[in-house]
Design a protein around this motif. Structure first.
Motif, PDB file in Angstrom:
ATOM      1  N   ASP A 168      83.708  11.318 -47.919  1.00  0.00           N
ATOM      2  CA  ASP A 168      84.634  12.218 -48.246  1.00  0.00           C
ATOM      3  C   ASP A 168      84.085  13.675 -48.384  1.00  0.00           C
ATOM      4  OD1 ASP A 168      87.189  12.622 -49.127  1.00  0.00           O
ATOM      5  OD2 ASP A 168      86.747  12.647 -51.390  1.00  0.00           O
TER       6      ASP A 168
ATOM      7  N   HIS B 277      93.451   9.600 -49.148  1.00  0.00           N
ATOM      8  CA  HIS B 277      92.458   9.998 -48.414  1.00  0.00           C
ATOM      9  C   HIS B 277      91.678   8.642 -47.778  1.00  0.00           C
ATOM     10  CE1 HIS B 277      93.123  13.599 -50.656  1.00  0.00           C
ATOM     11  NE2 HIS B 277      92.749  14.066 -49.523  1.00  0.00           N
TER      12      HIS B 277
ATOM     13  N   PRO C 114      88.973   0.158 -42.298  1.00  0.00           N
ATOM     14  CA  PRO C 114      89.920  -0.794 -42.871  1.00  0.00           C
ATOM     15  C   PRO C 114      89.627  -1.686 -43.895  1.00  0.00           C
ATOM     16  CG  PRO C 114      90.261  -0.703 -40.274  1.00  0.00           C
ATOM     17  CD  PRO C 114      88.918   0.048 -40.623  1.00  0.00           C
TER      18      PRO C 114
ATOM     19  N   GLN D 211      89.077   0.528 -47.008  1.00  0.00           N
ATOM     20  CA  GLN D 211      90.328   1.121 -47.472  1.00  0.00           C
ATOM     21  C   GLN D 211      91.091   0.076 -48.418  1.00  0.00           C
ATOM     22  OE1 GLN D 211      92.902   2.279 -44.050  1.00  0.00           O
ATOM     23  NE2 GLN D 211      91.429   3.505 -43.088  1.00  0.00           N
TER      24      GLN D 211
ATOM     25  N   HIS E 288      91.967   7.320 -45.110  1.00  0.00           N
ATOM     26  CA  HIS E 288      91.635   7.423 -43.805  1.00  0.00           C
ATOM     27  C   HIS E 288      90.152   7.843 -43.372  1.00  0.00           C
ATOM     28  CE1 HIS E 288      92.180  11.598 -45.191  1.00  0.00           C
ATOM     29  NE2 HIS E 288      91.698  12.020 -44.013  1.00  0.00           N
ATOM     30  N   VAL E 289      89.458   8.167 -44.293  1.00  0.00           N
ATOM     31  CA  VAL E 289      87.834   8.515 -44.066  1.00  0.00           C
ATOM     32  C   VAL E 289      87.107   7.195 -44.110  1.00  0.00           C
ATOM     33  CG1 VAL E 289      88.250  10.806 -45.184  1.00  0.00           C
ATOM     34  CG2 VAL E 289      87.269   8.802 -46.583  1.00  0.00           C
TER      35      VAL E 289
END
Length: 143
Positions: A46, A101, A107, A110, A103-104
């Motif tokens: 991040d 956030h 998968p 996430q 997307h950083v």
């Protein structure tokens, strides 16, 4: 009086607070690179390292751990709700930020991040909403 479920949830919140907080506060470089430990890079993905910020986050997690542990010691519903509220005030904006956030991260991370953060916020909410256990009435002395 706290229910067994509330006490278990407070113990989990205290453990998370102490473990995460101790790591971030006393080993900020490792926390930045290696958190959560079983998959690395959730913090470093991040943005650049900021030792001050990582140590402050660690101190905040330690403080939340102390509040949860204190509620365990006090054993009152009010103390449990106060600890749950403190965790909720932190967890909701923290979770919202990370969900926006994701997307950083890859998968798998996430999903793990979203589930873990949401579970923490829900645990705090459960502690706030869980009714206290009623004490049995004191026995009436025989006359």
């Amino acid at each position: 009086m706290q229910s067994t479920f509330t006490r278990a949830t407070l113990a989990l919140l205290a453990l998370v607070g102490f473990a995460t907080g101790g790591w971030a506060c006393f080993l900020p470089g490792s926390f930045y690179l290696d958190f959560p430990g079983f998959r690395s890079g959730w913090v470093s993905a991040d943005g650049p390292f900021n030792e001050h910020l990582v140590r402050d986050v660690g101190a905040m997690f330690l403080a939340l751990g102390v509040v949860a542990a204190g509620a365990l010691v006090l054993k009152t519903t009010g103390a449990a709700r106060l600890a749950g509220s403190a965790w909720l005030v932190f967890s909701v904006p923290h979770t919202i930020y990370h969900l926006a956030h994701l997307h950083v991260l890859p998968p798998v991370d996430q999903a793990l991040n979203a589930v873990g953060l949401t579970a923490g916020a829900l645990a705090a909410l459960v502690v706030v909403l869980m009714p206290g256990r009623r004490r049995a009435p004191a026995p009436v002395p025989a006359q």
